[in-house]
Scaffold this motif. Sequence first.
Motif, PDB file in Angstrom:
ATOM      1  N   SER A  32       0.819  -1.219   0.000  1.00 39.97           N
ATOM      2  CA  SER A  32       0.000   0.000   0.000  1.00 39.97           C
ATOM      3  C   SER A  32       0.853   1.268   0.000  1.00 39.97           C
ATOM      4  O   SER A  32       0.396   2.315  -0.446  1.00 39.97           O
ATOM      5  N   THR A  35       1.038   1.734  -3.545  1.00 43.23           N
ATOM      6  CA  THR A  35      -0.261   1.839  -4.192  1.00 43.23           C
ATOM      7  C   THR A  35      -0.945   3.168  -3.906  1.00 43.23           C
ATOM      8  O   THR A  35      -1.390   3.857  -4.826  1.00 43.23           O
ATOM      9  N   THR A  36      -1.053   3.526  -2.657  1.00 41.79           N
ATOM     10  CA  THR A  36      -1.838   4.678  -2.234  1.00 41.79           C
ATOM     11  C   THR A  36      -1.479   5.978  -2.959  1.00 41.79           C
ATOM     12  O   THR A  36      -2.376   6.675  -3.441  1.00 41.79           O
ATOM     13  N   ILE A  39      -3.059   6.114  -6.610  1.00 43.53           N
ATOM     14  CA  ILE A  39      -4.503   5.976  -6.849  1.00 43.53           C
ATOM     15  C   ILE A  39      -5.106   7.259  -7.424  1.00 43.53           C
ATOM     16  O   ILE A  39      -5.796   7.219  -8.439  1.00 43.53           O
ATOM     17  N   TYR A  43      -3.053   6.194 -11.526  1.00 46.13           N
ATOM     18  CA  TYR A  43      -4.097   5.183 -11.715  1.00 46.13           C
ATOM     19  C   TYR A  43      -5.414   5.826 -12.160  1.00 46.13           C
ATOM     20  O   TYR A  43      -6.125   5.281 -12.997  1.00 46.13           O
ATOM     21  N   ALA A  44      -5.730   6.981 -11.613  1.00 46.39           N
ATOM     22  CA  ALA A  44      -6.982   7.668 -11.979  1.00 46.39           C
ATOM     23  C   ALA A  44      -6.965   8.092 -13.446  1.00 46.39           C
ATOM     24  O   ALA A  44      -8.014   8.160 -14.081  1.00 46.39           O
ATOM     25  N   LYS A  48      -9.340   2.078 -17.824  1.00 48.22           N
ATOM     26  CA  LYS A  48      -9.598   0.829 -17.105  1.00 48.22           C
ATOM     27  C   LYS A  48     -10.739   0.075 -17.770  1.00 48.22           C
ATOM     28  O   LYS A  48     -11.596   0.680 -18.400  1.00 48.22           O
ATOM     29  N   ASN A  52     -13.832  -3.039 -13.874  1.00 50.16           N
ATOM     30  CA  ASN A  52     -12.944  -2.532 -12.825  1.00 50.16           C
ATOM     31  C   ASN A  52     -13.770  -2.077 -11.620  1.00 50.16           C
ATOM     32  O   ASN A  52     -14.605  -1.188 -11.747  1.00 50.16           O
ATOM     33  N   ALA A  55     -12.244   1.971  -6.505  1.00 49.14           N
ATOM     34  CA  ALA A  55     -10.982   1.904  -5.753  1.00 49.14           C
ATOM     35  C   ALA A  55     -11.193   1.524  -4.286  1.00 49.14           C
ATOM     36  O   ALA A  55     -10.361   0.822  -3.702  1.00 49.14           O
ATOM     37  N   TRP A  56     -12.305   1.925  -3.680  1.00 49.81           N
ATOM     38  CA  TRP A  56     -12.524   1.658  -2.257  1.00 49.81           C
ATOM     39  C   TRP A  56     -12.701   0.173  -1.954  1.00 49.81           C
ATOM     40  O   TRP A  56     -12.538  -0.252  -0.811  1.00 49.81           O
ATOM     41  N   PHE A  58     -10.801  -2.341  -2.980  1.00 52.74           N
ATOM     42  CA  PHE A  58      -9.545  -3.074  -2.890  1.00 52.74           C
ATOM     43  C   PHE A  58      -9.000  -3.174  -1.470  1.00 52.74           C
ATOM     44  O   PHE A  58      -8.506  -4.223  -1.065  1.00 52.74           O
ATOM     45  N   PHE A 113       2.029  -0.167  -9.392  1.00 56.10           N
ATOM     46  CA  PHE A 113       1.725   1.168  -8.894  1.00 56.10           C
ATOM     47  C   PHE A 113       2.966   2.031  -8.697  1.00 56.10           C
ATOM     48  O   PHE A 113       2.951   3.223  -8.995  1.00 56.10           O
TER      49      PHE A 113
END
Length: 171
Positions: A32, A35-36, A39, A43-44, A48, A52, A55-56, A58, A113
């Motif tokens: 994370s 990853t965090t 996001i 990623y945004a 996708k 998909n 996001a919340w 995962f 990520f």
Amino acid sequence: MKINNILRLSSGQTFKLIIAIVISELAGIIGSVFTTPSIAGWYAGIVKPALNPPAWVFGPVWTTLFALMGIAAFLVWVSYAEASADKKKVIKVALILFGVQLVLNTLWSIIFFGLHNPGGALIEIVILWLAILATVIAFAKISKPAAWLLLPYILWVSFAMYLNYAIWALN
């Protein structure tokens, strides 16, 4: 140890259960970290696939999966004390495989990520999936409940492999 006996643990077994879950969750925490930050940014902004999840989803899914993985590892670990010499070797191999797949799981987050590399992550997730399968097979030789506890994990990683492939293909 049968899964229905998990509530009747000695203090030493309780400590081992906590350690197994904490080690598993640490893999998720390390992942994370990479990853965090991506996001809301990288990623945004990528395309996708239609399937998909938001996001919340995962975070809770992975937290649950890491807990199940920890319980599975615990069931294998506690069988070591009463195992024969040959069985102890099988248990050691199974726990090494478990450790390898945990490292690979964390590595995927770093590649996807952290490095923003869906292609590299796709290759890595295939290796991760094979390592999870090897762990399930190894755990099944020691504890069927431990192997079953890994089933949601391999199913989720199968879905993640689809997402990873689709993101790579779309971008």
